[in-house]
Enzyme design. Structure first.
Site, mmCIF file in Angstrom:
data_model
loop_
_atom_site.group_PDB
_atom_site.id
_atom_site.type_symbol
_atom_site.label_atom_id
_atom_site.label_comp_id
_atom_site.label_asym_id
_atom_site.label_seq_id
_atom_site.Cartn_x
_atom_site.Cartn_y
_atom_site.Cartn_z
ATOM 1 N N HIS A 240 38.731 30.084 37.954
ATOM 2 C CA HIS A 240 38.828 28.982 37.182
ATOM 3 C C HIS A 240 37.759 27.967 37.398
ATOM 4 O O HIS A 240 37.738 27.074 36.522
ATOM 5 C CB HIS A 240 40.193 28.503 37.502
ATOM 6 N N ARG A 241 36.815 28.242 37.988
ATOM 7 C CA ARG A 241 35.898 27.066 38.653
ATOM 8 C C ARG A 241 34.843 27.173 37.115
ATOM 9 O O ARG A 241 34.404 27.881 36.563
ATOM 10 C CB ARG A 241 35.167 27.760 39.852
#
Length: 367
Positions: free
Chosen positions: A210-211
């Site tokens: 998700h970064r």
């Protein structure tokens, strides 16, 4: 002692849960939960509270999304008003999100003591917003609760008073053990919709990603996806897709093969049900690096660095970077490791919250 527990994003809830449960066992502590609303999907946040057996938050600040500056400013304004009305003796902030930074600054300017849980962690990568939040929060905190030896070393090197640095273990691991106990007392076949998938693929990998550095850039995401598609030829990958990642898959036109099974976001308990038995976990999450280490599960981190160096040092976690070849090389190294040979870091024993509250109660009025 009248204290606020601050949570802003979903991982924070997992960290405050053990502290809240432990505070409830003690007569000398009044503990109230402040949900800043940094994670703007309130319903999703509520699901996490239910999953962690936490009550409704006492206060909800409704910060919502926006740029880092906008979000931080909204949290600060609302939290200042709350503190002026309620006058807590102490606030406990966890981790490294914008809420951690914003509430720490407000509290200190109001002469309220600040305790930082997960203090001292450093990636030494100032391109990460979380690194800035960690450094600023630690620059003004009164209590530093450290999860691993590197945290102590970093804080001492930065000149923090040794008598305020406390190596207590990790509340994330407290919560992990609590959830594992809950999981083992139930029946996954009736509780989780992913049970048939797990039964069908006994040798699977588990993926979270998700970064922004990994998914916002089309070039970076495509490079990672190429590696994942190759790994998926070796074993299926179960992939609960974060909303941000789902959006970027569509926008970038990222193609993931059929052996990468895309799932909706999962509650913590169901996610644990899957990854605890995975052959390997691939992730860019900080917390999952630690949780896999605690349960001796292989972990491949899709980042160039980590603020959790002990996980790499003991061999359970391998840094794979974000390039196709480095990820594939790390995957091969990871799969050669014997999980039975992994060790668990000192004080990752499920008692961190108890140690934290012992220290806070015994030092009340001294700081």
């Amino acid at each position: 002692m009248n204290m606020f527990l601050v949570a802003g994003a979903r991982p924070n809830f997992m960290k405050i849960a053990p502290i809240y449960r432990e505070a409830g066992r003690r007569d000398n502590i009044s503990c109230r939960i402040v949900h800043t609303g940094q994670h703007y999907d309130y319903e999703m946040s509520q699901a996490f509270f239910k999953d962690l057996a936490l009550p409704e938050p006492d206060y909800f600040l409704n910060a919502g999304s926006g740029t880092h500056a906008m979000q931080t400013a909204r949290i600060m304004t609302s939290f200042e008003e709350l503190c002026q009305k309620q006058s807590p003796d102490l606030i406990i902030v966890v981790g490294d999100v914008n809420s951690t930074l914003a509430c720490s600054i407000v509290a200190k300017k109001l002469m309220i003591r600040v305790a930082h849980v997960e203090a001292g962690l450093r990636s030494f990568d100032m391109s990460m917003p979380e690194e800035i939040n960690r450094i600023v929060t630690d620059s003004i905190s009164d209590y530093f609760f450290v999860t691993e030896e590197s945290g102590e070393e970093n804080l001492i090197r930065e000149g923090k008073p040794r008598d305020r640095i406390h190596f207590v273990g990790h509340v994330m691991i407290d919560n992990l053990f609590h959830q594992l106990g809950e999981l083992e007392s139930g029946d996954g076949s009736t509780r989780f919709s992913t049970y048939p998938l797990k039964e069908k693929h006994p040798e699977y990998a588990f993926l979270t990603m998700h970064r922004p550095a990994n998914v916002d850039s089309k070039e970076s995401f495509a490079e990672i996806a190429e590696a994942l598609n190759i790994i998926a030829q070796d074993r299926p990958i179960l992939f609960p897709v974060h909303p941000r990642t789902h959006k970027m898959i569509r926008e970038h036109g990222i193609e993931l093969c059929e052996n990468i099974v895309q799932l909706p976001p999962l509650p913590f308990s169901e996610s644990l049900f899957l990854w605890k038995d995975a052959a390997v976990v691939l992730t860019d999450s900080g917390g999952l690096q630690e949780e896999t280490t605690a349960l001796k599960v292989r972990c491949l981190t899709l980042r160039e660095n980590t603020e959790r160096p002990i996980t790499v040092r003991i061999g359970s976690n391998v840094l794979g970077g974000t390039k196709k070849e480095s990820i594939l090389s790390a995957y091969r190294k990871c799969m050669q490791a014997d999980p039975g040979s992994f060790s668990v870091p000192l004080k990752w024993d499920g008692k961190a919250a108890s140690r934290i509250l012992d220290i806070l109660v015994s030092s009340a009025g001294k700081i």
